[in-house]
Design a protein around this motif. Sequence first.
Motif, short mmCIF file in Angstrom:
data_model
loop_
_atom_site.label_atom_id
_atom_site.label_comp_id
_atom_site.label_asym_id
_atom_site.label_seq_id
_atom_site.Cartn_x
_atom_site.Cartn_y
_atom_site.Cartn_z
N THR A 51 -9.41 42.82 -6.28
CA THR A 51 -10.43 43.59 -5.33
C THR A 51 -10.60 42.42 -4.21
OG1 THR A 51 -11.56 44.72 -6.64
CG2 THR A 51 -12.69 43.83 -5.21
N LEU A 52 -10.48 41.19 -4.71
CA LEU A 52 -10.64 40.08 -3.51
C LEU A 52 -9.48 39.98 -2.67
CD1 LEU A 52 -12.23 37.57 -2.73
CD2 LEU A 52 -10.86 36.06 -4.20
N HIS A 53 -8.56 40.22 -3.07
CA HIS A 53 -7.02 40.39 -2.33
C HIS A 53 -7.23 41.59 -1.47
CE1 HIS A 53 -4.95 37.50 -5.38
NE2 HIS A 53 -5.92 36.92 -4.97
N SER A 54 -7.45 42.65 -1.98
CA SER A 54 -7.34 43.81 -1.26
C SER A 54 -8.57 43.73 0.18
CB SER A 54 -7.96 45.09 -1.97
OG SER A 54 -7.00 45.19 -3.04
N ILE A 55 -9.75 43.07 -0.40
CA ILE A 55 -10.76 42.95 0.73
C ILE A 55 -10.16 42.02 1.88
CG2 ILE A 55 -13.21 42.06 1.19
CD1 ILE A 55 -13.97 43.18 -1.45
N GLY A 56 -9.58 40.97 1.27
CA GLY A 56 -8.96 40.06 2.41
C GLY A 56 -8.05 40.56 3.31
N VAL A 57 -7.07 41.76 2.92
CA VAL A 57 -5.99 42.33 3.34
C VAL A 57 -6.43 43.09 4.49
CG1 VAL A 57 -4.03 44.15 3.25
CG2 VAL A 57 -4.20 42.13 1.58
N ILE A 58 -7.63 43.95 3.99
CA ILE A 58 -8.17 45.00 4.90
C ILE A 58 -8.95 44.33 6.07
CG2 ILE A 58 -9.88 46.73 4.98
CD1 ILE A 58 -9.00 47.49 2.05
N LEU A 59 -9.77 43.38 5.76
CA LEU A 59 -10.30 42.70 6.80
C LEU A 59 -9.72 41.82 7.73
CD1 LEU A 59 -13.82 41.35 4.69
CD2 LEU A 59 -13.46 43.31 6.11
N PHE A 60 -8.61 41.42 7.23
CA PHE A 60 -7.74 40.50 8.07
C PHE A 60 -6.98 41.46 9.20
CE2 PHE A 60 -6.48 36.05 7.06
CZ PHE A 60 -7.76 35.92 6.41
N LYS A 61 -6.48 42.79 8.36
CA LYS A 61 -6.01 43.86 9.31
C LYS A 61 -6.87 44.25 10.56
CE LYS A 61 -2.48 46.11 6.28
NZ LYS A 61 -2.11 47.33 5.65
N GLN A 62 -8.32 44.05 10.24
CA GLN A 62 -9.21 44.41 11.19
C GLN A 62 -9.55 43.24 11.88
OE1 GLN A 62 -12.26 46.67 9.74
NE2 GLN A 62 -10.96 48.34 8.69
N ASN A 63 -9.04 42.14 11.94
CA ASN A 63 -9.34 40.83 12.67
C ASN A 63 -10.74 40.50 12.31
OD1 ASN A 63 -6.87 40.35 14.20
ND2 ASN A 63 -7.53 41.85 15.43
N GLU A 64 -11.00 40.56 11.19
CA GLU A 64 -12.36 40.21 10.57
C GLU A 64 -12.40 39.31 9.63
OE1 GLU A 64 -15.36 41.27 11.57
OE2 GLU A 64 -15.11 43.19 12.52
N GLU A 65 -11.79 38.22 10.13
CA GLU A 65 -11.50 36.87 9.06
C GLU A 65 -12.97 36.10 8.79
OE1 GLU A 65 -9.98 37.39 11.92
OE2 GLU A 65 -7.84 37.41 11.35
N LEU A 66 -13.87 36.44 9.83
CA LEU A 66 -15.30 35.66 9.55
C LEU A 66 -16.00 36.48 8.58
CD1 LEU A 66 -15.98 34.50 13.21
CD2 LEU A 66 -15.40 33.10 11.20
N LEU A 67 -15.72 37.74 8.54
CA LEU A 67 -16.43 38.68 7.77
C LEU A 67 -16.05 38.47 6.29
CD1 LEU A 67 -18.41 40.70 7.03
CD2 LEU A 67 -16.74 42.59 7.70
N PHE A 68 -14.55 38.22 6.07
CA PHE A 68 -14.11 37.85 4.97
C PHE A 68 -14.55 36.37 4.18
CE2 PHE A 68 -10.70 35.66 2.22
CZ PHE A 68 -10.63 36.73 1.49
N LEU A 69 -14.69 35.40 5.16
CA LEU A 69 -15.36 34.14 5.11
C LEU A 69 -16.86 34.36 4.55
CD1 LEU A 69 -15.29 31.09 4.92
CD2 LEU A 69 -15.80 30.96 7.19
N ARG A 70 -17.63 35.21 5.17
CA ARG A 70 -18.82 35.39 4.73
C ARG A 70 -19.14 35.99 3.36
NH1 ARG A 70 -21.42 38.94 9.02
NH2 ARG A 70 -22.20 40.46 7.32
N PHE A 71 -18.02 37.09 3.28
CA PHE A 71 -17.79 37.71 1.83
C PHE A 71 -17.70 36.67 0.85
CE2 PHE A 71 -15.11 39.46 -1.39
CZ PHE A 71 -15.97 40.26 -2.00
N ILE A 72 -16.67 35.80 1.12
CA ILE A 72 -16.41 34.97 -0.11
C ILE A 72 -17.51 33.82 -0.49
CG2 ILE A 72 -13.93 35.37 -0.20
CD1 ILE A 72 -13.64 32.72 1.38
N SER A 73 -18.13 33.60 0.73
CA SER A 73 -19.24 32.55 0.79
C SER A 73 -20.64 33.31 -0.13
CB SER A 73 -19.76 32.14 2.24
OG SER A 73 -18.63 31.55 2.74
N ASP A 74 -20.90 34.47 0.26
CA ASP A 74 -21.86 35.26 -0.53
C ASP A 74 -21.39 35.71 -1.82
OD1 ASP A 74 -23.30 34.81 1.62
OD2 ASP A 74 -23.09 36.83 2.50
N ALA A 75 -20.63 36.44 -2.06
CA ALA A 75 -20.27 37.35 -3.24
C ALA A 75 -19.39 36.14 -4.54
CB ALA A 75 -19.35 38.32 -2.90
#
Length: 125
Positions: free
Chosen positions: A39-63
């Motif tokens: 799940t963690l990797h899938s979220i990373g793949v999807i968010l990176f494809k959408q150029n949402e690296e900061l959202l991924f960073l927020r997710f890993i910081s929060d979740a």
Amino acid sequence: MYLVDTNIFLEILLKQDKSELCKSFLEKNIRSINISDFTLHSIGVILFKQNEELLFLRFISDALPKANLLTLPKNKYEEIIKIKNKFDLDFDDSYQYNICEHYDLKFVTMDQDFKKAKGIEIQFL
């Protein structure tokens, strides 16, 4: 204890229709949440494809500090194939099923493919 499917987190992160329902579930069960490495990797793949690296960073910081991160032991990977053949699930669903079975977790998802899976407890949001 729950294993939370990728789609629950993506629903919130991508601000989709059921994001409030998913947020509510996570807030009520915060001490019982598990997430698979898949799940963690899938979220990373999807968010990176959408150029949402900061959202991924927020997710890993929060979740991640609030959830247990689980991986499948090496000797359990062959079971993924058995689960795929038994319930006609794809790889990621078979992996999640196997994690639930191995760790004795209830699975929380919105994925209707799990209606055909038996043997683990499933909660649909």
